[in-house]
Design an enzyme around this catalytic site. Sequence first.
Site, PDB file in Angstrom:
ATOM      1  CG  ASP A  43       7.071  -5.976  36.819  1.00  0.00           C
ATOM      2  OD1 ASP A  43       6.399  -6.838  36.213  1.00  0.00           O
ATOM      3  OD2 ASP A  43       8.315  -6.039  36.901  1.00  0.00           O
ATOM      4  CG  ASP A  82       5.727  -8.415  39.964  1.00  0.00           C
ATOM      5  OD1 ASP A  82       6.105  -9.493  40.466  1.00  0.00           O
ATOM      6  OD2 ASP A  82       5.345  -8.312  38.780  1.00  0.00           O
ATOM      7  CD  GLU A 114      10.838 -10.346  36.222  1.00  0.00           C
ATOM      8  OE1 GLU A 114      11.859 -10.228  35.514  1.00  0.00           O
ATOM      9  OE2 GLU A 114       9.736  -9.861  35.918  1.00  0.00           O
ATOM     10  CD  GLU A 180       6.448 -13.980  31.363  1.00  0.00           C
ATOM     11  OE1 GLU A 180       6.612 -13.538  32.526  1.00  0.00           O
ATOM     12  OE2 GLU A 180       6.120 -13.254  30.402  1.00  0.00           O
TER      13      GLU A 180
HETATM   14  O1  KIV Z   1       3.972  -8.558  35.893  1.00  0.00           O
HETATM   15  C1  KIV Z   1       3.253  -9.517  35.588  1.00  0.00           C
HETATM   16  O2  KIV Z   1       2.093  -9.364  35.182  1.00  0.00           O
HETATM   17  C2  KIV Z   1       3.815 -10.845  35.719  1.00  0.00           C
HETATM   18  C3  KIV Z   1       3.037 -11.978  35.121  1.00  0.00           C
HETATM   19  C4  KIV Z   1       3.290 -11.958  33.668  1.00  0.00           C
HETATM   20  C5  KIV Z   1       3.352 -13.260  35.751  1.00  0.00           C
HETATM   21  O3  KIV Z   1       4.855 -11.017  36.251  1.00  0.00           O
END
Ligand code: KIV
Length: 273
Positions: A43, A82, A114, A180
């Site tokens: 995302d 995501d 997440e 992260e």
């Molecule tokens: O959205 C994204 O690019 C991520 C990475 C930072 C792992 O979640």
Amino acid sequence: MSRFTAQTLLVRKNTTPLVCLTAYTAPMAARLDPYCDLLLVGDSVGTVLYGMDNTVSVTLEMMIQHGKAVVRATKHACVVVDLPFGSYEASPADAFRSAARLIKETGCNAVKLEGGETMEETIAYLHKRGIPVMAHIGLTPQHVHQMGYSCQGKTAAQQQQLLADAKAVEAAGAFAVVLECVEESAARNVTENVAIPTIGIGGSVACDGQILVTEDMLGLTQGRLPKFVKQYAKLGDTLEASVVRYKEEVQKREFPSAEYCYRIAKVKAVDAA
Ligand code: KIV
């Protein structure tokens, strides 16, 4: 070479580190695919491609369009898309509806969401219904309004929470977990205490794999970057130098030169009707 899947990546724990990058478009995904085990349609597309301030405004429709483009352009990497903010937190059933759309409409291999302990029930719900889930703990950008963008795992309490989160997502059936911006000893502790691969972004070499935002590591992102980003190229500079040259050549009428033009020796007579 057949495509990596959640199953094939799960067994890569304690072997060669997993090579992962983000991708949002077909041309970029096609270039990265031969070299990556996993491509994440993150995302972060919201900030990187759409100029948003953070990821919370990204929609499920955006993720579906970018997911489709990346799946179409690849044949090797496991493609993970995501779940955007607001599409999965309210209930496991909501999460299933959103995740099922991502899987059905894009053809991706898995979804990412997440959260750790708070998402345990949701991950288990998706896992039991056939949806492979990659979890994301530590700094979780969708919680920016509560946690900002600071490094996680610096206190004993945070380290304990990180481990509890990692164990919760593992127990729920996640096939991997992104760590992260996590302090090195905390990342090592998590990695050594779960059986699923940990994928670090600012999580140190202790992790079982690494991921970066591709535009950041290629030097295409303008402005300040997080400490954990290594720039492997300065493509932004190359891009600007190319446009400056193009501008000069257009204004001096040097481009397009003969080799880029369509010329005929003699104009043909019009065919009689
Ligand atoms: O959205 C994204 O690019 C991520 C990475 C930072 C792992 O979640």
